[in-house]
Design a protein around this motif. Structure first.
Motif, PDB file in Angstrom:
ATOM      1  N   SER A   1      11.457  -2.608  -6.676  1.00  0.00           N
ATOM      2  CA  SER A   1      10.362  -2.412  -5.419  1.00  0.00           C
ATOM      3  C   SER A   1      10.948  -2.934  -4.293  1.00  0.00           C
ATOM      4  CB  SER A   1       9.173  -3.052  -5.892  1.00  0.00           C
ATOM      5  OG  SER A   1       9.448  -4.513  -6.157  1.00  0.00           O
ATOM      6  N   ASP A   2      12.129  -3.712  -4.489  1.00  0.00           N
ATOM      7  CA  ASP A   2      12.817  -4.305  -3.293  1.00  0.00           C
ATOM      8  C   ASP A   2      14.231  -3.613  -3.041  1.00  0.00           C
ATOM      9  OD1 ASP A   2      11.164  -6.294  -2.435  1.00  0.00           O
ATOM     10  OD2 ASP A   2      12.025  -7.724  -4.056  1.00  0.00           O
ATOM     11  N   LEU A   3      14.391  -2.584  -3.784  1.00  0.00           N
ATOM     12  CA  LEU A   3      15.330  -1.562  -3.389  1.00  0.00           C
ATOM     13  C   LEU A   3      16.753  -2.261  -4.151  1.00  0.00           C
ATOM     14  CD1 LEU A   3      14.750   0.241  -0.269  1.00  0.00           C
ATOM     15  CD2 LEU A   3      13.818   0.639  -2.549  1.00  0.00           C
ATOM     16  N   ASP A   4      16.631  -3.186  -5.186  1.00  0.00           N
ATOM     17  CA  ASP A   4      17.797  -3.721  -5.669  1.00  0.00           C
ATOM     18  C   ASP A   4      18.196  -3.251  -7.065  1.00  0.00           C
ATOM     19  OD1 ASP A   4      18.045  -5.697  -3.649  1.00  0.00           O
ATOM     20  OD2 ASP A   4      16.666  -6.837  -4.645  1.00  0.00           O
TER      21      ASP A   4
ATOM     22  N   ALA B   1       0.701  -1.198   0.101  1.00  0.00           N
ATOM     23  CA  ALA B   1      -0.070  -0.073  -0.051  1.00  0.00           C
ATOM     24  C   ALA B   1       0.950   1.284   0.088  1.00  0.00           C
ATOM     25  CB  ALA B   1      -0.822  -0.051   1.220  1.00  0.00           C
ATOM     26  N   THR B   2       0.638   2.272  -0.941  1.00  0.00           N
ATOM     27  CA  THR B   2       1.514   3.302  -1.073  1.00  0.00           C
ATOM     28  C   THR B   2       0.750   4.554  -1.261  1.00  0.00           C
ATOM     29  OG1 THR B   2       3.190   1.967  -2.535  1.00  0.00           O
ATOM     30  CG2 THR B   2       3.323   4.459  -2.502  1.00  0.00           C
ATOM     31  N   LEU B   3       1.157   5.349  -0.458  1.00  0.00           N
ATOM     32  CA  LEU B   3       0.465   6.931  -0.537  1.00  0.00           C
ATOM     33  C   LEU B   3       1.542   7.976  -0.839  1.00  0.00           C
ATOM     34  CD1 LEU B   3      -2.071   8.617   0.258  1.00  0.00           C
ATOM     35  CD2 LEU B   3      -1.085   8.721   2.431  1.00  0.00           C
TER      36      LEU B   3
ATOM     37  N   SER C   1       6.355  21.146  -7.283  1.00  0.00           N
ATOM     38  CA  SER C   1       5.692  20.025  -7.774  1.00  0.00           C
ATOM     39  C   SER C   1       6.407  19.202  -8.353  1.00  0.00           C
ATOM     40  CB  SER C   1       4.672  20.867  -8.697  1.00  0.00           C
ATOM     41  OG  SER C   1       5.398  21.258  -9.973  1.00  0.00           O
ATOM     42  N   ASN C   2       7.820  19.270  -8.607  1.00  0.00           N
ATOM     43  CA  ASN C   2       8.681  18.321  -9.222  1.00  0.00           C
ATOM     44  C   ASN C   2       8.911  17.055  -8.204  1.00  0.00           C
ATOM     45  OD1 ASN C   2       8.516  19.393 -11.807  1.00  0.00           O
ATOM     46  ND2 ASN C   2      10.565  20.361 -11.578  1.00  0.00           N
ATOM     47  N   PHE C   3       8.757  17.570  -6.779  1.00  0.00           N
ATOM     48  CA  PHE C   3       8.788  16.608  -5.682  1.00  0.00           C
ATOM     49  C   PHE C   3       7.710  15.850  -5.446  1.00  0.00           C
ATOM     50  CE2 PHE C   3      12.362  19.717  -5.670  1.00  0.00           C
ATOM     51  CZ  PHE C   3      13.533  19.057  -5.364  1.00  0.00           C
ATOM     52  N   THR C   4       7.784  14.503  -5.003  1.00  0.00           N
ATOM     53  CA  THR C   4       6.686  13.601  -4.685  1.00  0.00           C
ATOM     54  C   THR C   4       7.294  12.825  -3.446  1.00  0.00           C
ATOM     55  OG1 THR C   4       6.035  13.570  -7.034  1.00  0.00           O
ATOM     56  CG2 THR C   4       5.162  11.978  -5.183  1.00  0.00           C
ATOM     57  N   PRO C   5       6.897  13.146  -2.157  1.00  0.00           N
ATOM     58  CA  PRO C   5       7.138  12.397  -1.043  1.00  0.00           C
ATOM     59  C   PRO C   5       6.127  10.814  -1.283  1.00  0.00           C
ATOM     60  CG  PRO C   5       6.177  14.137  -0.108  1.00  0.00           C
ATOM     61  CD  PRO C   5       6.112  14.446  -1.883  1.00  0.00           C
ATOM     62  N   GLY C   6       6.706  10.054  -0.383  1.00  0.00           N
ATOM     63  CA  GLY C   6       5.819   8.796  -0.347  1.00  0.00           C
ATOM     64  C   GLY C   6       5.936   8.116   1.094  1.00  0.00           C
ATOM     65  N   VAL C   7       4.924   7.330   1.188  1.00  0.00           N
ATOM     66  CA  VAL C   7       5.188   6.321   2.468  1.00  0.00           C
ATOM     67  C   VAL C   7       4.506   4.903   1.904  1.00  0.00           C
ATOM     68  CG1 VAL C   7       3.137   6.910   3.531  1.00  0.00           C
ATOM     69  CG2 VAL C   7       4.692   5.936   5.029  1.00  0.00           C
ATOM     70  N   LEU C   8       4.955   3.987   2.356  1.00  0.00           N
ATOM     71  CA  LEU C   8       4.367   2.791   1.961  1.00  0.00           C
ATOM     72  C   LEU C   8       4.438   1.741   3.107  1.00  0.00           C
ATOM     73  CD1 LEU C   8       6.887   0.358   1.212  1.00  0.00           C
ATOM     74  CD2 LEU C   8       7.217   1.758  -0.586  1.00  0.00           C
ATOM     75  N   ALA C   9       3.632   0.952   2.905  1.00  0.00           N
ATOM     76  CA  ALA C   9       3.531  -0.335   4.174  1.00  0.00           C
ATOM     77  C   ALA C   9       3.277  -1.501   3.142  1.00  0.00           C
ATOM     78  CB  ALA C   9       2.375  -0.244   4.704  1.00  0.00           C
ATOM     79  N   GLU C  10       4.155  -2.712   3.546  1.00  0.00           N
ATOM     80  CA  GLU C  10       4.183  -4.020   2.702  1.00  0.00           C
ATOM     81  C   GLU C  10       4.240  -5.122   3.531  1.00  0.00           C
ATOM     82  OE1 GLU C  10       6.892  -3.098  -1.135  1.00  0.00           O
ATOM     83  OE2 GLU C  10       7.953  -3.882   0.649  1.00  0.00           O
ATOM     84  N   TRP C  11       3.349  -6.200   3.213  1.00  0.00           N
ATOM     85  CA  TRP C  11       3.476  -7.473   3.879  1.00  0.00           C
ATOM     86  C   TRP C  11       4.102  -8.552   2.736  1.00  0.00           C
ATOM     87  CZ3 TRP C  11       1.793 -12.137   1.908  1.00  0.00           C
ATOM     88  CH2 TRP C  11       1.737 -13.011   2.829  1.00  0.00           C
TER      89      TRP C  11
ATOM     90  N   ASP D   1       7.384 -11.135   6.623  1.00  0.00           N
ATOM     91  CA  ASP D   1       7.863  -9.921   6.976  1.00  0.00           C
ATOM     92  C   ASP D   1       7.138  -8.782   6.731  1.00  0.00           C
ATOM     93  OD1 ASP D   1       9.652  -8.514   4.637  1.00  0.00           O
ATOM     94  OD2 ASP D   1       9.610 -10.319   4.348  1.00  0.00           O
ATOM     95  N   TYR D   2       7.248  -7.706   7.622  1.00  0.00           N
ATOM     96  CA  TYR D   2       6.412  -6.383   7.349  1.00  0.00           C
ATOM     97  C   TYR D   2       7.684  -5.539   7.194  1.00  0.00           C
ATOM     98  CZ  TYR D   2       2.886  -9.607   9.673  1.00  0.00           C
ATOM     99  OH  TYR D   2       2.253 -10.466  10.020  1.00  0.00           O
ATOM    100  N   ARG D   3       7.102  -4.458   6.223  1.00  0.00           N
ATOM    101  CA  ARG D   3       8.178  -3.484   5.801  1.00  0.00           C
ATOM    102  C   ARG D   3       7.403  -2.079   5.925  1.00  0.00           C
ATOM    103  NH1 ARG D   3       9.811  -6.506   0.403  1.00  0.00           N
ATOM    104  NH2 ARG D   3      10.430  -8.512   1.308  1.00  0.00           N
ATOM    105  N   LEU D   4       7.975  -1.047   6.394  1.00  0.00           N
ATOM    106  CA  LEU D   4       7.577   0.520   6.214  1.00  0.00           C
ATOM    107  C   LEU D   4       8.741   1.230   5.588  1.00  0.00           C
ATOM    108  CD1 LEU D   4       6.410   0.972   9.871  1.00  0.00           C
ATOM    109  CD2 LEU D   4       5.050   0.566   7.748  1.00  0.00           C
ATOM    110  N   GLY D   5       8.252   1.821   4.753  1.00  0.00           N
ATOM    111  CA  GLY D   5       9.209   2.631   3.794  1.00  0.00           C
ATOM    112  C   GLY D   5       8.782   4.225   3.549  1.00  0.00           C
TER     113      GLY D   5
END
Length: 186
Positions: A146-149, A17-19, A28-38, A55-59
């Motif tokens: 998406s896994d930061l690889d 889930a991403t916001l 306006s060229n900058f976009t912050p975000g927060v996410l939660a993953e299972w 595992d649970y991830r917050l980003g």
């Protein structure tokens, strides 16, 4: 394929889930975000199957974009893209984190609609944990952003496992035009 010749592969099932919301006005060229993953990883191969604990991830992430694309362009022809992302992994009492910094700079080049792109990645996972397979930096192939690889062309996906990685890639893109024309006569 492992060094001893045995086959090994991972399958990850993930729900994210991403916001995200761009800053208004001048930023306006900058976009912050927060996410939660299972996520849950299944490892299979010649030795049998292992199912890891979920595992649970917050980003957090911050993106910057000013790339320019024109009508009928296949890819952007000039501009910049910057991303900084981080994930915190939670699995039982285990904790780990991972980060990725990416900067892409695109320059317009001759002939028309051609471009030269420089793409830099820096990834870090200072304390990966065996029980959380995605907590290590895996470099190779098209990468799994998406896994930061980070990606590395010419190598299989996830070819190198490491704690830190720095990559610089460049490419020249140019339009392919038909080299001959057919003439019709009545």
């Amino acid at each position: 394929v492992l060094p001893n010749g045995k086959l090994l592969y991972d399958e990850e099932r993930k729900l994210t889930a991403t916001l995200q919301r761009p800053f208004p006005g001048a930023f306006s060229n900058f976009t912050p975000g927060v996410l939660a993953e299972w996520a849950r990883t299944y490892r299979d191969g010649d030795f049998g199957r292992r199912v890891f604990a979920p595992d649970y991830r917050l980003g957090l992430e911050l993106n910057y974009r000013n790339r320019q694309r024109y009508a009928y362009s296949v890819a952007p022809e000039r501009g910049s893209l910057g991303q900084i992302e981080g994930r915190r992994f939670f699995s039982g009492s285990l904790r780990a984190w991972k980060g990725l910094l990416n900067w892409e700079q695109i320059f317009a080049m001759p002939p028309d609609h051609s471009s030269l792109s420089f793409n830099a990645y820096v990834a870090v996972a200072p304390h990966p944990i065996d029980e959380i397979p995605e907590s290590v930096v895996r470099v190779g192939g098209h990468g799994t952003l998406s896994d930061l690889d980070p990606p590395l062309r010419g190598y299989p996906l996830g070819n190198f496992d490491t704690h830190r990685a720095g990559i610089l890639q460049t490419e020249y893109r140019f339009p392919h035009r038909e080299s001959h024309q057919t003439r019709y006569q009545d």
